[in-house]
Design a protein around this motif. Structure first.
Motif, PDB file in Angstrom:
ATOM      1  N   ARG A  23     -11.996   5.331  -1.401  1.00 42.09           N
ATOM      2  CA  ARG A  23     -10.825   6.206  -1.425  1.00 42.09           C
ATOM      3  C   ARG A  23     -11.017   7.442  -0.550  1.00 42.09           C
ATOM      4  O   ARG A  23     -10.078   7.883   0.124  1.00 42.09           O
ATOM      5  CB  ARG A  23     -10.508   6.639  -2.852  1.00 42.09           C
ATOM      6  CG  ARG A  23      -9.169   7.357  -2.987  1.00 42.09           C
ATOM      7  CD  ARG A  23      -8.885   7.749  -4.424  1.00 42.09           C
ATOM      8  NE  ARG A  23      -7.548   8.272  -4.581  1.00 42.09           N
ATOM      9  CZ  ARG A  23      -7.182   9.500  -4.243  1.00 42.09           C
ATOM     10  NH1 ARG A  23      -8.089  10.326  -3.741  1.00 42.09           N
ATOM     11  NH2 ARG A  23      -5.933   9.905  -4.409  1.00 42.09           N
TER      12      ARG A  23
ATOM     13  N   CYS B 140       0.140   4.049  -2.828  1.00 46.22           N
ATOM     14  CA  CYS B 140      -1.164   4.692  -2.659  1.00 46.22           C
ATOM     15  C   CYS B 140      -1.160   5.636  -1.462  1.00 46.22           C
ATOM     16  O   CYS B 140      -1.703   6.742  -1.522  1.00 46.22           O
ATOM     17  CB  CYS B 140      -2.240   3.623  -2.491  1.00 46.22           C
ATOM     18  SG  CYS B 140      -3.918   4.295  -2.380  1.00 46.22           S
TER      19      CYS B 140
ATOM     20  N   HIS C 233       0.807  -1.217   0.000  1.00 48.87           N
ATOM     21  CA  HIS C 233       0.000   0.000   0.000  1.00 48.87           C
ATOM     22  C   HIS C 233       0.845   1.274   0.000  1.00 48.87           C
ATOM     23  O   HIS C 233       0.286   2.381   0.034  1.00 48.87           O
ATOM     24  CB  HIS C 233      -0.934   0.005   1.214  1.00 48.87           C
ATOM     25  CG  HIS C 233      -1.919  -1.115   1.228  1.00 48.87           C
ATOM     26  ND1 HIS C 233      -2.903  -1.249   0.275  1.00 48.87           N
ATOM     27  CD2 HIS C 233      -2.060  -2.168   2.077  1.00 48.87           C
ATOM     28  CE1 HIS C 233      -3.625  -2.333   0.541  1.00 48.87           C
ATOM     29  NE2 HIS C 233      -3.131  -2.909   1.618  1.00 48.87           N
TER      30      HIS C 233
END
Length: 215
Positions: free
Chosen positions: A184, A125, A122
């Motif tokens: 998101r 991101c 991750h």
């Protein structure tokens, strides 16, 4: 018992080896303190060092300590020395390191932990989300632009490392939000909340805050 030499070296397993050579009162020659720390413990030392650096340079220094498998570091804001205690079985060793030396040596470990985080599942991101939300409109009493930029950079590093650790935890809500495009916005809110909390904890009350959302 101030350390004559202090080093911390990265190890292949992701951890590090910490070594101090120090002179103990009443004894001839140098004493040696050496211990290995795991990858998780190294991250805790890095987070401690970054927070300590921020408070000393831009915020309000407070007494603090961190422990890692028999190793304890203690900071007193009234002293230029960091106290180090190493316990192994029935043996206890004590020494001190100049705080500036500790922070200088730990900078390399911070870079290593950041690189590991960026390579994690991750990491990319989280870096993108942090860049999107981490915009402080003012850093209060930090008048110099370069100093304000450095303070923000350090805050971002701490937040990034904390978020990578969170996202790698089993059952992490942050990780779930990162995996779904529809979530998101929730992930962004979590990243922003962590940023705000860290600024408040490490830099207030000395600094004034503005809006931390990107305009």
């Amino acid at each position: 018992m101030t350390a004559r030499t202090f080093s911390i070296e990265a190890q292949p397993d992701g951890g590090a080896k910490l070594t101090l050579n120090y002179k103990e009162a009443g004894q001839s020659g140098l004493q040696r303190m050496s211990c290995a720390v795991s990858q998780d413990d190294l991250l805790q030392l890095v987070l401690y060092a970054e927070a300590l650096s921020l408070r000393r340079h831009y915020g309000h220094p407070v007494a603090s300590e961190v422990s890692a498998d028999g190793l304890t570091l203690r900071y007193d804001p009234d002293s230029p020395e960091l106290h180090v205690e190493r316990r192994s079985g029935y043996t206890t060793q004590n020494a001190t390191i100049p705080v500036r030396d500790f922070l200088s040596r730990m900078a390399e470990m911070t870079d290593i932990c950041i690189a590991v985080g960026e390579a994690s599942r991750h990491g990319p991101c989280l870096k993108a989300l942090l860049d999107e939300c981490a915009r402080l409109s003012g850093l209060g009493v930090i008048a110099e632009p370069d100093a304000a930029d450095q303070a923000l950079h350090q805050i971002q590093e701490i937040v990034f490392l904390l978020l990578v650790q969170d996202a790698s935890t089993r059952g992490s809500e942050l990780a779930r939000n990162l995996r779904k495009k529809a979530s998101r916005d929730q992930a962004l809110e979590m990243v922003n909340a962590t940023l705000c909390a860290l600024v408040a904890e490490l830099l207030l009350p000395c600094l004034g805050l503005g809006d931390t959302r990107k305009q």
